[in-house]
Design a protein around this motif. Structure first.
Motif, PDB file in Angstrom:
ATOM      1  N   LEU A  85     -40.009  47.870  84.464  1.00 29.48           N
ATOM      2  CA  LEU A  85     -39.143  46.671  84.763  1.00 29.48           C
ATOM      3  C   LEU A  85     -38.403  46.247  83.451  1.00 29.48           C
ATOM      4  N   THR A  86     -38.932  46.348  82.334  1.00 29.47           N
ATOM      5  CA  THR A  86     -38.296  46.257  81.129  1.00 29.47           C
ATOM      6  C   THR A  86     -37.163  47.060  80.973  1.00 29.47           C
ATOM      7  N   GLY A  87     -37.311  48.390  81.372  1.00 28.98           N
ATOM      8  CA  GLY A  87     -36.318  49.395  81.111  1.00 28.98           C
ATOM      9  C   GLY A  87     -35.163  48.992  82.239  1.00 28.98           C
ATOM     10  N   LEU A  88     -35.582  48.476  83.453  1.00 30.51           N
ATOM     11  CA  LEU A  88     -34.318  48.164  84.326  1.00 30.51           C
ATOM     12  C   LEU A  88     -33.795  46.855  83.906  1.00 30.51           C
ATOM     13  N   GLY A  89     -34.458  46.031  83.345  1.00 29.13           N
ATOM     14  CA  GLY A  89     -33.766  44.809  82.756  1.00 29.13           C
ATOM     15  C   GLY A  89     -32.943  45.241  81.516  1.00 29.13           C
ATOM     16  N   GLY A  90     -33.146  46.200  80.811  1.00 27.94           N
ATOM     17  CA  GLY A  90     -32.382  46.594  79.698  1.00 27.94           C
ATOM     18  C   GLY A  90     -31.073  46.981  80.180  1.00 27.94           C
ATOM     19  N   PHE A  91     -31.342  48.064  81.148  1.00 21.90           N
ATOM     20  CA  PHE A  91     -30.106  48.668  81.570  1.00 21.90           C
ATOM     21  C   PHE A  91     -29.070  47.682  82.262  1.00 21.90           C
ATOM     22  N   ILE A  92     -29.570  46.703  83.100  1.00 22.89           N
ATOM     23  CA  ILE A  92     -28.865  45.936  83.704  1.00 22.89           C
ATOM     24  C   ILE A  92     -28.233  44.823  82.581  1.00 22.89           C
ATOM     25  N   TRP A  93     -28.928  44.483  81.375  1.00 22.83           N
ATOM     26  CA  TRP A  93     -28.406  43.826  80.525  1.00 22.83           C
ATOM     27  C   TRP A  93     -27.066  44.345  79.707  1.00 22.83           C
ATOM     28  N   SER A  94     -27.336  45.585  79.607  1.00 22.06           N
ATOM     29  CA  SER A  94     -26.342  46.618  78.839  1.00 22.06           C
ATOM     30  C   SER A  94     -25.101  46.459  79.644  1.00 22.06           C
ATOM     31  N   LEU A  95     -25.511  46.689  81.091  1.00 23.71           N
ATOM     32  CA  LEU A  95     -24.158  46.783  82.057  1.00 23.71           C
ATOM     33  C   LEU A  95     -23.464  45.620  81.615  1.00 23.71           C
ATOM     34  N   LYS A  96     -24.273  44.571  81.796  1.00 29.88           N
ATOM     35  CA  LYS A  96     -23.637  43.324  81.859  1.00 29.88           C
ATOM     36  C   LYS A  96     -22.791  42.762  80.719  1.00 29.88           C
ATOM     37  N   HIS A  97     -23.383  43.364  79.604  1.00 23.57           N
ATOM     38  CA  HIS A  97     -22.690  43.104  78.098  1.00 23.57           C
ATOM     39  C   HIS A  97     -21.921  44.131  77.832  1.00 23.57           C
ATOM     40  N   ARG A  98     -21.173  44.879  78.816  1.00 24.67           N
ATOM     41  CA  ARG A  98     -20.271  46.024  78.705  1.00 24.67           C
ATOM     42  C   ARG A  98     -20.620  46.735  77.674  1.00 24.67           C
ATOM     43  N   GLN A  99     -21.867  47.406  77.654  1.00 22.80           N
ATOM     44  CA  GLN A  99     -22.262  48.337  76.624  1.00 22.80           C
ATOM     45  C   GLN A  99     -21.514  49.681  77.209  1.00 22.80           C
ATOM     46  N   PHE A 100     -21.227  49.895  78.304  1.00 24.94           N
ATOM     47  CA  PHE A 100     -20.510  51.086  78.629  1.00 24.94           C
ATOM     48  C   PHE A 100     -19.000  51.339  78.910  1.00 24.94           C
ATOM     49  N   GLU A 101     -18.267  50.207  78.300  1.00 24.55           N
ATOM     50  CA  GLU A 101     -16.998  50.180  78.470  1.00 24.55           C
ATOM     51  C   GLU A 101     -16.231  51.065  77.772  1.00 24.55           C
ATOM     52  N   ASP A 102     -16.735  51.520  76.689  1.00 28.34           N
ATOM     53  CA  ASP A 102     -16.196  52.341  75.868  1.00 28.34           C
ATOM     54  C   ASP A 102     -17.141  53.300  74.947  1.00 28.34           C
ATOM     55  N   PRO A 103     -17.396  54.131  75.885  1.00 36.70           N
ATOM     56  CA  PRO A 103     -18.513  55.288  75.362  1.00 36.70           C
ATOM     57  C   PRO A 103     -18.047  56.072  74.299  1.00 36.70           C
ATOM     58  N   GLU A 104     -16.422  56.505  74.243  1.00 39.50           N
ATOM     59  CA  GLU A 104     -15.865  57.344  73.000  1.00 39.50           C
ATOM     60  C   GLU A 104     -15.640  56.811  71.950  1.00 39.50           C
ATOM     61  N   GLY A 105     -15.349  55.418  72.075  1.00 42.32           N
ATOM     62  CA  GLY A 105     -15.264  54.559  70.881  1.00 42.32           C
ATOM     63  C   GLY A 105     -16.322  54.183  70.105  1.00 42.32           C
ATOM     64  N   ALA A 106     -17.626  53.988  70.891  1.00 41.34           N
ATOM     65  CA  ALA A 106     -18.670  53.800  70.292  1.00 41.34           C
ATOM     66  C   ALA A 106     -19.093  55.019  69.480  1.00 41.34           C
ATOM     67  N   ALA A 107     -18.833  56.282  69.840  1.00 41.55           N
ATOM     68  CA  ALA A 107     -19.226  57.621  69.351  1.00 41.55           C
ATOM     69  C   ALA A 107     -18.297  57.371  67.955  1.00 41.55           C
ATOM     70  N   LEU A 108     -17.171  56.924  67.787  1.00 44.87           N
ATOM     71  CA  LEU A 108     -16.437  56.917  66.533  1.00 44.87           C
ATOM     72  C   LEU A 108     -16.607  55.948  65.740  1.00 44.87           C
ATOM     73  N   ARG A 109     -17.209  54.649  66.393  1.00 46.08           N
ATOM     74  CA  ARG A 109     -17.263  53.469  65.345  1.00 46.08           C
ATOM     75  C   ARG A 109     -18.366  53.684  64.344  1.00 46.08           C
TER      76      ARG A 109
END
Lengths: 49, 739
Positions: free
Chosen positions: A16-40
């Motif tokens: 559940l912690t893992g699931l919660g973590g994923f849903i949290w990151s989805l909600k906080h737009r962690q997957f919005e810009d995967p390429e940018g994150a790699a460059l930052r």
């Protein structure tokens, strides 16, 4: 078998912690810009000069 | 600009598509530069989407200054309002991702419990406890992750149809229901794991599909933003304000500066200029416009400033006619049914009937208990659950559209791959499709110094032909005293000598030299001091047209040119390419009629065109492609848009699609073979629901691997010289500066 009473809830809680973590990151737009994150990580703006 | 700013809770926010972001350096330079502007509280670049989002306290910064700063940093930004569709798609994508995560979490935990049960040596009480825990995990997870399918199945059933979601929903609900009953009865086997595994695979296919669509859509929206037009409107108080074309009303007066696109249909009230209508009608030669002349949105204004009154849709303009034709064509095309849906319509009744007969057969003829007969029936449903079918099409679409994307082709419809693959004839528009969108100066025996001088003078003109010449200029400094005479030419002083550029008469020539006899060629005369030369300028073919035409012939396709331009230029191009089948001077409605006639003969036509006059034909063709220079409406109806100066994406799109379609058929074949083996076993009753779930997973993985296997070969087929030319393919456009 009483160990199960502890281990099953622990396993579920971990999952559940893992699931919660994923849903949290989805909600906080962690997957919005995967390429940018790699460059930052290449820029070191956060280091005071 | 202020039209693109959205205010929310005391903050203003603006989004811009930015050209030329290539690396980490670009990213931090933009964020630092914009972030340092007074009032700006946050500037964030989305590298994946090549967009910038800026926030400032309400009214404390100027959106124009943001774009100005971007320009100064060496990037061009185009403000736009994100379409509501994009927000919907994001919400849907997130919902799918959450559903997948929940299904995966529940599947893994239930599987942990199941594996310990299968390992054996467990007391009945522990087993019953594990079943109960499984039920507690699985029931909410199935309800949450499966609701997508239940809703869709219910909707289709209400309308009396069938799709893939119907057998999925029936299988999932029956298996879950039976498992709950088994748990309550303390039976030996439950099937929560099978159900969850099924849902997880299905959702994985959906997530892939959705991610592809979002990527394509955001690229398409960026392209639209780069091209978005603004208009200079004359307000009631005489002030001129810049507004997006969407807010223009009939009766508004707008100013069109030299060299700008006409923002809306209207009538010229003031000024004189020549209009380049090649994007709208396919006509290559500029047309003269003066007060009273009707002009169309999307055409390019030449050397004079025009004032025009925006006209209401009268119902008889070219635009209205084209929109009517498009609407009719799209209705006709919506009759196309996706391969997967056709498979489902065939598949669902067979599966349900087989499961029903299995259950009834075992109960009445095989004298099984009701429970065992039900288990056998459910095994059939689970084993035939169209996981592989549901993955077969999206997996290939993702791989194929990814390969096309890298080749500079943006697919607008996922199903275009199926339709492109079936094409057996290609119909080309000429202007802007076979030829480059802008005219090119032809090599002629003119001293380089003369050409440079002429090009320098051309910088001061907005005439379409002069602009072609101006691109050759190396000096890049327009002469100081240049003066343009509308409709004739431009004159100025270069290196102390008077110079004239324009019509032969303007430069003192009595007649036109023989070279102008070629119908494709226009001539600009240039006089510098005492010397006078004539510079031929014409629509040039895209560099790789002959090779692409040959490649298409090698693929066994028939070719045809259908153009709105005059006969001379069309025939000249057709002769060079040895295409015997060509039509010139074709009106939009006749293009549609021609395509319908071809379709009536059973031809599957790919239409490639860029003009507004091609839009209806694109919509009515089996499949359609459009270059990125095409008009907005044309791009909106095309199945795919290609970037760059080459025509190669046309053959590339066909090649990748054919391969993709072959893969889809292979995948459907794999799924069919699997069913042919597994279903009889399930009907006989030799497969427990668990084995069914494992077999089904294997078939799904097989199908996915088969699609991914193609990834390498789809990409590797690019010619080496095309690989070098990545800048032309890069989206949304090549950059101005980098690092």
């Amino acid at each position: 078998m009483s160990i199960l009473l502890m281990m099953v809830p622990v396993a579920l809680a971990l999952g559940l912690t893992g699931l919660g973590g994923f849903i949290w990151s989805l909600k906080h737009r962690q997957f919005e810009d995967p390429e940018g994150a790699a460059l930052r990580i290449l820029t070191d703006d956060d280091i005071e000069t | 600009m202020s039209h693109f700013v959205r205010s929310r809770a005391g903050r203003d926010q603006m989004d811009a598509a930015v050209e030329g972001i290539h690396c980490a350096g670009c990213l931090s330079r933009i964020e630092k530069g914009i972030g340092a502007l007074p009032g700006v509280t946050s500037a964030r670049v989305n590298f994946t989407q090549k967009r910038l989002s800026v926030e400032w306290g309400e009214g404390s910064a100027d959106p124009g200054a943001v774009l100005g700063k971007l320009d100064q940093l060496g990037y061009r930004g185009h403000a736009f309002a994100p379409a509501a569709v994009e927000a919907d798609e994001k919400a849907r994508g997130d919902m799918l991702a959450r559903s997948l995560a929940v299904a995966a979490f529940a599947m893994m935990n239930v599987l942990l419990l199941s594996i310990s049960i299968w390992a054996g040596g467990m007391s009945d009480d522990t087993r019953n406890l594990f079943h109960a825990i499984s039920a507690v995990i699985a029931i909410p997870a199935v309800a949450y992750s499966g609701r997508l399918y239940f809703v869709s199945a219910a909707r289709v059933l209400r309308h009396g149809g069938l799709n893939m979601d119907v057998p999925i929903s029936v299988g999932v609900l029956l298996a879950t229901g039976l498992s709950v009953v088994e748990t309550l009865l303390h039976a030996r086997e439950v099937y929560f794991d099978s159900v969850l595994m099924l849902l997880m695979f299905l959702l994985a296919g959906r997530v892939l599909d959705q991610a592809m669509r979002r990527k394509m859509r955001s690229a398409a929206v960026n392209l639209a933003a780069l091209r978005a037009l603004s208009a200079e409107r004359i307000e009631a108080n005489g002030e001129v304000t810049t507004v997006p074309v969407e807010v223009l009303q009939p009766g508004d007066c707008v100013i069109v500066r030299p060299g700008n696109r006409i923002p809306a249909d209207g009538v010229v009230t003031l000024g004189q200029s020549s209009i380049d209508a090649s994007l709208v009608t396919g006509e290559t030669l500029p047309q003269e416009a003066a007060a009273g002349t009707p002009v169309y949105a999307g055409t390019l204004n030449g050397e004079g400033q025009l004032t025009l009154r925006v006209r209401a849709a009268t119902g008889d303009s070219l635009m209205d006619e084209i929109e009517k034709l498009i609407a009719a064509a799209e209705t006709a095309r919506s009759g196309y049914r996706h391969l997967a849906d056709r498979a489902a319509a065939l598949y669902a009744p067979v599966v349900h009937l087989a499961a029903l007969l299995t259950g009834l057969g075992w109960y009445f003829l095989g004298h099984m208990s009701l429970h065992d007969a039900l288990v056998a029936a459910i095994s059939v449903l689970i084993i035939t659950c169209p996981c592989a079918l549901a993955l077969a099409v999206p997996a290939v679409q993702v791989v194929a559209s990814g390969a096309l994307f890298r080749a500079g082709i943006i697919l607008r419809h996922g199903d275009a791959i199926e339709r492109l693959a079936a094409v057996d004839m290609v119909v080309f528009d000429k202007t802007g499709t076979l030829t480059l969108p802008e005219p090119q100066v032809m090599p002629a025996e003119i001293p380089a110094g003369m050409v440079q001088a002429a090009a320098q003078l051309a910088l001061s003109s907005h005439h379409p032909l002069a602009r072609a010449l101006a691109r050759l200029s190396v000096e890049r400094a327009p002469c100081a005293d240049a003066a343009e005479t509308v409709g004739q030419g431009v004159s100025g002083t270069i290196d102390g000598k008077r110079a004239w550029l324009g019509s032969p008469a303007f430069c003192g020539l009595a007649t036109t030299a023989p070279m102008a006899d070629d119908a494709r060629t226009s001539v600009l005369a240039f006089r510098w001091g005492d010397e006078t030369v004539q510079i031929p300028i014409r629509q040039a073919l895209r560099a790789d047209v002959p090779q692409v035409v040959q490649a298409l012939r090698d693929m066994g396709l028939d070719l045809m040119i259908v153009s709105g331009d005059r006969e001379g230029p069309v025939k000249a191009v057709a002769d060079i390419l040895e295409i015997s089948d060509w039509r010139a001077g074709v009106r939009p409605a006749d293009k549609v009629a021609l395509l319908e006639e071809l379709a009536g003969k059973g031809r599957k036509v790919l239409m490639v065109g860029d003009g507004l006059n091609d839009a209806a034909a694109l919509a009515s063709a089996q499949a359609s492609l459009s270059p990125v220079s095409a008009s907005d409406i044309t791009q909106a109806v095309a199945d795919a848009i290609f970037t760059g100066d080459r025509l190669a994406p046309v053959s590339e799109a066909l090649r990748v699609s054919r391969r993709g379609a072959r893969l889809i058929h292979q995948n459907l074949g794999l799924a069919a073979v699997y069913n042919a083996i597994a279903v009889p076993l399930a009907v006989i009753g030799h497969v427990s629901p668990l084995m069914a779930a494992i077999a089904m997973s294997i078939s799904s993985i097989l199908v996915t691997v088969n699609s991914l296997r193609a990834k390498g070969s789809l990409l590797s087929a690019f010619l080496p010289d095309e690989k070098d030319d990545t800048s032309a393919h890069e989206l949304p456009l090549t950059g101005l500066t980098c690092c």
